[in-house]
Write a protein that holds these residues in place. Sequence first.
Motif, PDB file in Angstrom:
ATOM      1  N   ASP A  76       6.414   2.906   0.394  1.00 48.87           N
ATOM      2  CA  ASP A  76       4.678   3.293   0.564  1.00 48.87           C
ATOM      3  C   ASP A  76       4.281   4.083  -0.669  1.00 48.87           C
ATOM      4  OD1 ASP A  76       4.470   2.578   3.259  1.00 48.87           O
ATOM      5  OD2 ASP A  76       5.446   4.373   3.966  1.00 48.87           O
ATOM      6  N   VAL A  77       3.085   3.406  -0.968  1.00 52.40           N
ATOM      7  CA  VAL A  77       2.469   4.122  -2.107  1.00 52.40           C
ATOM      8  C   VAL A  77       1.285   5.015  -1.585  1.00 52.40           C
ATOM      9  CG1 VAL A  77       1.213   3.621  -4.559  1.00 52.40           C
ATOM     10  CG2 VAL A  77       3.247   2.405  -3.793  1.00 52.40           C
ATOM     11  N   VAL A  78       1.087   6.087  -1.795  1.00 48.88           N
ATOM     12  CA  VAL A  78       0.034   6.981  -1.624  1.00 48.88           C
ATOM     13  C   VAL A  78      -1.071   7.375  -2.548  1.00 48.88           C
ATOM     14  CG1 VAL A  78      -0.839   9.354  -0.724  1.00 48.88           C
ATOM     15  CG2 VAL A  78       1.317   8.304   0.088  1.00 48.88           C
ATOM     16  N   VAL A  79      -2.451   6.439  -2.289  1.00 51.23           N
ATOM     17  CA  VAL A  79      -3.228   6.257  -3.130  1.00 51.23           C
ATOM     18  C   VAL A  79      -4.401   7.044  -2.904  1.00 51.23           C
ATOM     19  CG1 VAL A  79      -4.878   4.895  -4.620  1.00 51.23           C
ATOM     20  CG2 VAL A  79      -2.623   4.295  -3.986  1.00 51.23           C
ATOM     21  N   ASN A  80      -5.342   7.973  -3.393  1.00 51.91           N
ATOM     22  CA  ASN A  80      -6.253   8.299  -2.933  1.00 51.91           C
ATOM     23  C   ASN A  80      -7.455   7.513  -2.558  1.00 51.91           C
ATOM     24  OD1 ASN A  80      -9.618   9.140  -3.950  1.00 51.91           O
ATOM     25  ND2 ASN A  80      -8.313  11.293  -3.576  1.00 51.91           N
TER      26      ASN A  80
END
Length: 84
Positions: free
Chosen positions: A14-18
Amino acid sequence: PPNPAGGRGCTAYDVVVNSGFFRTLQTNPLYFEFFLTVAMEGLSEKYGVELELTGWRVLRNRRFLGSISAQNIRTRPHIQELPG
């Protein structure tokens, strides 16, 4: 599309991006592709794995799969000087 793991299990990151930044990425396909390349290279380096650079997916109608853990958000950017 066919499952890249051929029906076998696989590891997902998972990559958390604004959300505001993500909307900006969606308006420019070249910028989006560049971001994904940098993110995958970072994951490869961090975890010592070789990632397939094709076959990635952005989830539609879902923000994540499984459960998501709490995230620490930096209020100041982390800047690192690279040698050379």
